[in-house]
Design an enzyme around this catalytic site. Structure first.
Site, PDB file in Angstrom:
ATOM      1  N   ARG A  70       0.979  -1.114   0.024  1.00 16.48           N
ATOM      2  CA  ARG A  70      -0.018  -0.146  -0.010  1.00 16.48           C
ATOM      3  C   ARG A  70       0.774   1.481   0.026  1.00 16.48           C
ATOM      4  O   ARG A  70       2.050   1.208   0.437  1.00 16.48           O
ATOM      5  CB  ARG A  70      -0.808  -0.048   1.167  1.00 16.48           C
ATOM      6  CG  ARG A  70      -2.020  -1.046   1.325  1.00 16.48           C
ATOM      7  CD  ARG A  70      -2.931  -0.770   2.340  1.00 16.48           C
ATOM      8  NE  ARG A  70      -2.401  -1.294   3.678  1.00 16.48           N
ATOM      9  CZ  ARG A  70      -1.727  -0.528   4.383  1.00 16.48           C
ATOM     10  NH1 ARG A  70      -1.907   0.918   4.378  1.00 16.48           N
ATOM     11  NH2 ARG A  70      -1.268  -0.924   5.512  1.00 16.48           N
ATOM     12  N   TYR A 211      -1.349  -3.315  -6.857  1.00 16.01           N
ATOM     13  CA  TYR A 211      -1.415  -4.153  -5.763  1.00 16.01           C
ATOM     14  C   TYR A 211      -2.146  -4.200  -4.660  1.00 16.01           C
ATOM     15  O   TYR A 211      -2.644  -3.009  -4.284  1.00 16.01           O
ATOM     16  CB  TYR A 211       0.175  -3.910  -5.077  1.00 16.01           C
ATOM     17  CG  TYR A 211       0.762  -5.153  -4.548  1.00 16.01           C
ATOM     18  CD1 TYR A 211       1.347  -6.095  -4.997  1.00 16.01           C
ATOM     19  CD2 TYR A 211       0.646  -5.210  -3.250  1.00 16.01           C
ATOM     20  CE1 TYR A 211       1.966  -7.192  -4.248  1.00 16.01           C
ATOM     21  CE2 TYR A 211       1.037  -6.322  -2.360  1.00 16.01           C
ATOM     22  CZ  TYR A 211       1.791  -7.123  -3.119  1.00 16.01           C
ATOM     23  OH  TYR A 211       2.207  -8.402  -2.411  1.00 16.01           O
ATOM     24  N   GLY A 212      -2.600  -5.402  -4.135  1.00 12.53           N
ATOM     25  CA  GLY A 212      -3.339  -5.229  -2.818  1.00 12.53           C
ATOM     26  C   GLY A 212      -4.470  -4.173  -2.658  1.00 12.53           C
ATOM     27  O   GLY A 212      -5.374  -3.794  -3.498  1.00 12.53           O
ATOM     28  N   GLY A 213      -4.512  -3.567  -1.385  1.00 11.04           N
ATOM     29  CA  GLY A 213      -5.297  -2.623  -0.985  1.00 11.04           C
ATOM     30  C   GLY A 213      -5.292  -1.382  -2.027  1.00 11.04           C
ATOM     31  O   GLY A 213      -6.352  -0.415  -1.870  1.00 11.04           O
ATOM     32  N   LYS A 220      -9.493  -2.067   1.750  1.00 13.36           N
ATOM     33  CA  LYS A 220      -9.372  -0.755   2.755  1.00 13.36           C
ATOM     34  C   LYS A 220      -9.859   0.400   2.130  1.00 13.36           C
ATOM     35  O   LYS A 220     -10.319   1.247   2.964  1.00 13.36           O
ATOM     36  CB  LYS A 220      -7.626  -0.723   2.648  1.00 13.36           C
ATOM     37  CG  LYS A 220      -6.673  -1.731   3.056  1.00 13.36           C
ATOM     38  CD  LYS A 220      -7.172  -2.183   4.264  1.00 13.36           C
ATOM     39  CE  LYS A 220      -6.178  -3.337   4.713  1.00 13.36           C
ATOM     40  NZ  LYS A 220      -6.353  -3.568   6.314  1.00 13.36           N
ATOM     41  N   HIS A 240     -10.879  -1.933  11.685  1.00  8.05           N
ATOM     42  CA  HIS A 240      -9.800  -2.877  11.069  1.00  8.05           C
ATOM     43  C   HIS A 240      -9.392  -3.802  12.349  1.00  8.05           C
ATOM     44  O   HIS A 240      -8.395  -4.027  13.042  1.00  8.05           O
ATOM     45  CB  HIS A 240      -8.474  -1.795  10.969  1.00  8.05           C
ATOM     46  CG  HIS A 240      -7.479  -2.598  10.239  1.00  8.05           C
ATOM     47  ND1 HIS A 240      -5.991  -2.122  10.612  1.00  8.05           N
ATOM     48  CD2 HIS A 240      -7.170  -3.331   9.429  1.00  8.05           C
ATOM     49  CE1 HIS A 240      -5.174  -3.046   9.772  1.00  8.05           C
ATOM     50  NE2 HIS A 240      -5.768  -3.766   9.040  1.00  8.05           N
ATOM     51  N   SER A 262      -1.241  -3.386  10.522  1.00 13.96           N
ATOM     52  CA  SER A 262      -0.989  -4.464   9.453  1.00 13.96           C
ATOM     53  C   SER A 262       0.072  -5.270   9.900  1.00 13.96           C
ATOM     54  O   SER A 262       1.382  -4.853  10.466  1.00 13.96           O
ATOM     55  CB  SER A 262      -0.703  -3.672   8.121  1.00 13.96           C
ATOM     56  OG  SER A 262      -1.461  -2.711   7.893  1.00 13.96           O
ATOM     57  N   ALA A 263       0.273  -6.418   9.634  1.00 15.08           N
ATOM     58  CA  ALA A 263       1.336  -7.287   9.778  1.00 15.08           C
ATOM     59  C   ALA A 263       1.873  -7.551  11.155  1.00 15.08           C
ATOM     60  O   ALA A 263       3.061  -7.683  11.506  1.00 15.08           O
ATOM     61  CB  ALA A 263       2.341  -7.145   8.716  1.00 15.08           C
ATOM     62  N   CYS A 264       0.785  -7.322  12.003  1.00 12.75           N
ATOM     63  CA  CYS A 264       1.069  -7.795  13.487  1.00 12.75           C
ATOM     64  C   CYS A 264       0.379  -9.167  13.903  1.00 12.75           C
ATOM     65  O   CYS A 264       0.365  -9.391  15.183  1.00 12.75           O
ATOM     66  CB  CYS A 264       0.534  -6.740  14.337  1.00 12.75           C
ATOM     67  SG  CYS A 264       1.484  -5.117  14.394  1.00 12.75           S
ATOM     68  N   THR A 267      -4.174 -12.251  11.290  1.00 10.71           N
ATOM     69  CA  THR A 267      -4.542 -13.499  10.650  1.00 10.71           C
ATOM     70  C   THR A 267      -4.056 -14.653  11.617  1.00 10.71           C
ATOM     71  O   THR A 267      -5.072 -15.739  11.735  1.00 10.71           O
ATOM     72  CB  THR A 267      -3.905 -13.632   9.359  1.00 10.71           C
ATOM     73  OG1 THR A 267      -4.258 -12.474   8.499  1.00 10.71           O
ATOM     74  CG2 THR A 267      -4.486 -14.805   8.597  1.00 10.71           C
ATOM     75  N   ASP A 287      -9.621  -9.226   9.076  1.00 13.87           N
ATOM     76  CA  ASP A 287      -9.111  -8.019   8.971  1.00 13.87           C
ATOM     77  C   ASP A 287     -10.063  -6.911   9.061  1.00 13.87           C
ATOM     78  O   ASP A 287      -9.803  -5.623   9.561  1.00 13.87           O
ATOM     79  CB  ASP A 287      -8.755  -7.875   7.444  1.00 13.87           C
ATOM     80  CG  ASP A 287      -7.609  -6.657   7.452  1.00 13.87           C
ATOM     81  OD1 ASP A 287      -6.998  -6.620   8.347  1.00 13.87           O
ATOM     82  OD2 ASP A 287      -7.630  -5.941   6.067  1.00 13.87           O
ATOM     83  N   ARG A 379       1.939 -12.058  -0.578  1.00 14.24           N
ATOM     84  CA  ARG A 379       0.596 -12.259  -0.141  1.00 14.24           C
ATOM     85  C   ARG A 379      -0.220 -13.404  -0.411  1.00 14.24           C
ATOM     86  O   ARG A 379       0.312 -13.974  -1.616  1.00 14.24           O
ATOM     87  CB  ARG A 379      -0.416 -11.007  -0.568  1.00 14.24           C
ATOM     88  CG  ARG A 379       0.199  -9.721   0.091  1.00 14.24           C
ATOM     89  CD  ARG A 379      -0.427  -9.565   1.482  1.00 14.24           C
ATOM     90  NE  ARG A 379       0.009  -8.276   2.178  1.00 14.24           N
ATOM     91  CZ  ARG A 379      -0.894  -7.852   3.202  1.00 14.24           C
ATOM     92  NH1 ARG A 379      -2.144  -8.464   3.457  1.00 14.24           N
ATOM     93  NH2 ARG A 379      -0.307  -6.596   3.737  1.00 14.24           N
ATOM     94  N   ARG A 410       2.884  -3.889  18.072  1.00 14.28           N
ATOM     95  CA  ARG A 410       4.078  -4.556  17.874  1.00 14.28           C
ATOM     96  C   ARG A 410       5.148  -3.657  18.931  1.00 14.28           C
ATOM     97  O   ARG A 410       5.482  -2.629  18.346  1.00 14.28           O
ATOM     98  CB  ARG A 410       4.722  -4.753  16.655  1.00 14.28           C
ATOM     99  CG  ARG A 410       5.880  -5.331  16.306  1.00 14.28           C
ATOM    100  CD  ARG A 410       6.201  -5.498  14.827  1.00 14.28           C
ATOM    101  NE  ARG A 410       5.460  -6.331  14.164  1.00 14.28           N
ATOM    102  CZ  ARG A 410       5.730  -7.794  13.957  1.00 14.28           C
ATOM    103  NH1 ARG A 410       6.736  -8.264  14.534  1.00 14.28           N
ATOM    104  NH2 ARG A 410       4.824  -8.668  13.519  1.00 14.28           N
ATOM    105  N   ASN A 507      -1.393 -17.622  22.961  1.00  8.64           N
ATOM    106  CA  ASN A 507      -1.969 -16.421  23.267  1.00  8.64           C
ATOM    107  C   ASN A 507      -3.438 -16.589  23.670  1.00  8.64           C
ATOM    108  O   ASN A 507      -4.071 -15.973  24.205  1.00  8.64           O
ATOM    109  CB  ASN A 507      -1.909 -15.420  21.694  1.00  8.64           C
ATOM    110  CG  ASN A 507      -0.765 -14.954  21.416  1.00  8.64           C
ATOM    111  OD1 ASN A 507       0.193 -14.734  22.311  1.00  8.64           O
ATOM    112  ND2 ASN A 507      -0.764 -14.590  20.018  1.00  8.64           N
TER     113      ASN A 507
HETATM  114  C1  OXD Z   1      -3.110  -4.193   5.709  1.00  5.68           C
HETATM  115  C2  OXD Z   1      -3.603  -5.588   5.292  1.00  5.68           C
HETATM  116  O1  OXD Z   1      -2.118  -3.702   5.178  1.00  5.68           O
HETATM  117  O2  OXD Z   1      -4.795  -6.048   5.761  1.00  5.68           O
HETATM  118  O3  OXD Z   1      -3.550  -4.002   6.822  1.00  5.68           O
HETATM  119  O4  OXD Z   1      -3.514  -6.083   4.017  1.00  5.68           O
HETATM  120 MN    MN Z   2      -5.358  -4.996   7.458  1.00  5.40          MN
END
Ligand code: OXD
Ligand code: MN
Length: 598
Positions: A70, A211-213, A220, A240, A262-264, A267, A287, A379, A410, A507
């Protein structure tokens, strides 16, 4: 075969866009399996999609190296008044932005097909769902939208002649001159990329990235930026957040919505399999959560998406076995490495490193290479229905009642493993001050600390000061039925740089404590930052964790917390007169509580 459109507004818009962008062809998508197969066949023939021998109906794509994440610096919230976009968003006046983008859009689809993609965010026909139409010149976008949203001709039927929809215009920004050979991943240079939102007219214009978002506009752009502004106006919430159902050994269900940048590991948490006996976890979404106050006065959440667009590197049978099982077939991979036997590979996958792969740039790679084989933001796009632990109620139109909100980020230091907010207003303060070290999900430096309120900094479609107020307003409406609020940090490290907490399936131990808190089964210690678990209450059975680790994980270094104050002050000061008084009061309360603990 292209579907016939009967909706007046849509027909008008298709004509306008076609006149502007000058595509060679127009194709209206039906969302059928045949359509997907035909599109993929074409993409394979032109060498853009690589079929994977090892995974049925699965394909690898490689993006241009300049188009891998993004682009927040090129993302705009374009409202009439700059203040309404607020300090966390880039802003250009709608008339100026539209002028610039119209110039870019003029003729931008020459040599390409213009796809019209009717999609529903949320189950088709549900009162909470929203209809979007994406017009895009990217077949990669079409196949990804098939998985990530509900693309269907039924959506057009639902629209009828006069129904309304959210227009989402997308172009990769790479017209082709007659006879010009296309590249495998057409896109525009960074200075010509624009991801623009006009929340006052529910409109999305994206240009230059595939790309993606930036390009799958249901995610998003619609489900967060545009939806958050709609939610504020209409009294609901677009967040989110992952959504999961936890069931305790007695069969009691708890629904959790959790916001992480993102990426923490959203998923991973959404599909987590508890390491503690008798507890069960099911995934509803990984997400985005849309939440409404239900007839019972509680907050009900749906996942508006239809698939997972997850970060591949780091995903493995030890970190997320349920994701790995989701990825066995019918998946699109982007920027992963290709193994010699026709499978995908990425850093952090189970087993030994392969002796040779083709990396995400299409070059030979061996373990001796100095670069990663898969891009850090590589991804997978996979249907949510394939997840072995997808909750049977994940598509229930009325959603699931949320008991618990969790915020996190994080943080290698300062923030303990888990604590609870004193009350809703304090929970809003925890969400508003959330901070995280940056990751590869966005183009930019990795590892810097940034305040990411409610994990919504890149996704809030209006002034975040007003967003904070919206949270207070929702709390007032929900009263005693409001979810309880917690904050977690799985990422704290020891002085010698090692993670203190095992994370992943463990967790569940933290989630168990959270559930026991809301059931009133365990107490907590009051500290200046919130309510922390009593020493014996966190279930650590079978976990070989030293007492020193546990102490450090739970420790509150008042000097370090006091050092956060100027940063929070700076962060809050950016909201000026949009800063809610109630949040200022919370901040003052926090400073006072820290001051008392000298
Ligand atoms: C992000 C995603 O970047 O979910 O948050 O792709
Ligand atoms: Mn996300």
């Amino acid at each position: 075969m292209s579907v016939t459109v009967k909706n007046e507004k849509l027909n008008r818009w298709i004509r306008e866009v076609a006149d502007l962008c000058a595509p060679d062809d127009i194709y209206v998508c039906s969302g059928s399996k045949d359509e997907y197969r035909l599109m993929m066949d074409k993409l394979i023939k032109s060498g853009i999609a690589i079929p994977l021998k090892k995974r049925p109906n699965s394909f690898l794509f490689r993006s241009d190296p300049s188009d891998v994440a993004r682009v927040e610096d090129n993302t705009y919230i374009s409202t009439a008044s700059r203040e309404d976009a607020g300090p966390t968003n880039n802003w250009i006046a709608p008339s100026d932005l539209k002028k610039t983008m119209l110039d870019l859009y003029r003729g931008c689809m020459k040599g390409r097909t213009m796809y019209v993609i009717p999609f529903s965010m949320g189950p088709i026909g549900s009162p909470i769902s929203k209809i979007g139409i994406e017009i895009s010149d990217s077949p990669y976008v079409v196949v990804n939208m098939h998985i990530m949203t509900r693309v269907s001709s039924q959506v057009l039927e639902l629209l009828g002649a006069y129904g309304d929809f959210i227009p989402c215009l997308h172009s990769v920004g790479a017209p082709l001159a007659p006879g010009q050979k296309d590249t495998k991943w057409p896109c525009a240079p960074i200075e010509k990329k624009y991801i623009s939102h006009f929340p006052e007219e529910n409109l999305i214009w994206s240009y230059g990235s595939g790309y993606g978002g930036n390009a799958l506009l249901g995610k998003k752009c619609l489900a967060l930026r545009i939806a958050s502004a709609m939610a504020k106006r209409e009294g609901w919430m677009a967040e989110h957040m992952l959504i999961l159902r936890l069931t305790n050994p007695e069969g009691k269900q708890y629904h959790i919505a959790a916001a992480f940048p993102s990426a923490c590991g959203k998923t991973n948490l959404a599909m987590m399999q508890p390491s503690i006996a008798g507890w069960k976890c099911e995934c509803i979404g990984d997400d985005i959560a849309w939440m409404n106050v239900g007839p019972d006065g509680r907050l009900h959440a749906i996942n508006p998406e239809n698939g997972f667009f997850g970060v591949a590197p780091g995903t493995s049978y030890s970190t997320n076995p349920m994701a790995m099982d989701t990825l066995k077939e019918n998946v699109i991979f982007t920027n992963c490495a290709l193994t010699d036997d026709g499978d995908v590979w990425w850093e952090g996958m189970d087993g030994d490193e392969p002796a040779h792969v083709i990396d995400w740039k299409g070059k030979d790679w061996t373990p001796q290479s100095s670069t990663d084989a898969a891009h850090a933001n590589a991804r997978f796009t996979a249907p949510a229905s394939q997840c072995p632990v997808i909750c049977k109620d994940w598509e229930k139109p009325e959603g699931v009642p949320i008991d618990i909100f969790i915020f996190g980020g994080r943080r290698t230091d300062v923030v303990p493993l888990v604590y609870e907010a004193f009350d809703w207003d304090h929970g809003v303060f925890l969400g508003a001050t959330a901070a995280s070290e940056t990751t590869a999900a966005n183009i930019g430096a990795v590892g810097n600390l940034r305040r990411d309120p409610f994990a919504m900094k890149p996704f809030c479609g209006y002034n975040m000061g007003d967003y904070f107020q919206h949270w207070f307003d929702m709390g007032d409406r929900l009263g005693s039925r409001a979810p309880r609020v917690f904050y977690v940090n799985w990422f704290r490290k020891s002085q010698d740089g090692k993670f203190l907490w095992p994370g992943f399936s463990d967790n569940s131990r933290v989630l168990k404590w959270i559930c026991e808190r809301i059931d009133g089964r365990v107490g907590a210690q009051k500290t200046p930052i919130g309510l922390l678990p009593n020493e014996k209450d966190l279930d650590l059975s079978g976990l070989n964790l030293s007492t020193d680790n546990m102490k450090e994980l739970m420790s509150i270094d008042l000097t370090a917390w006091k050092a956060e104050v100027p940063d929070i002050e700076k962060h809050f000061s950016t909201f000026g007169n949009r800063m809610p008084e109630r949040l200022k009061k919370q901040f003052q309360g926090f400073i006072d509580a820290l001051g008392k603990q000298v």
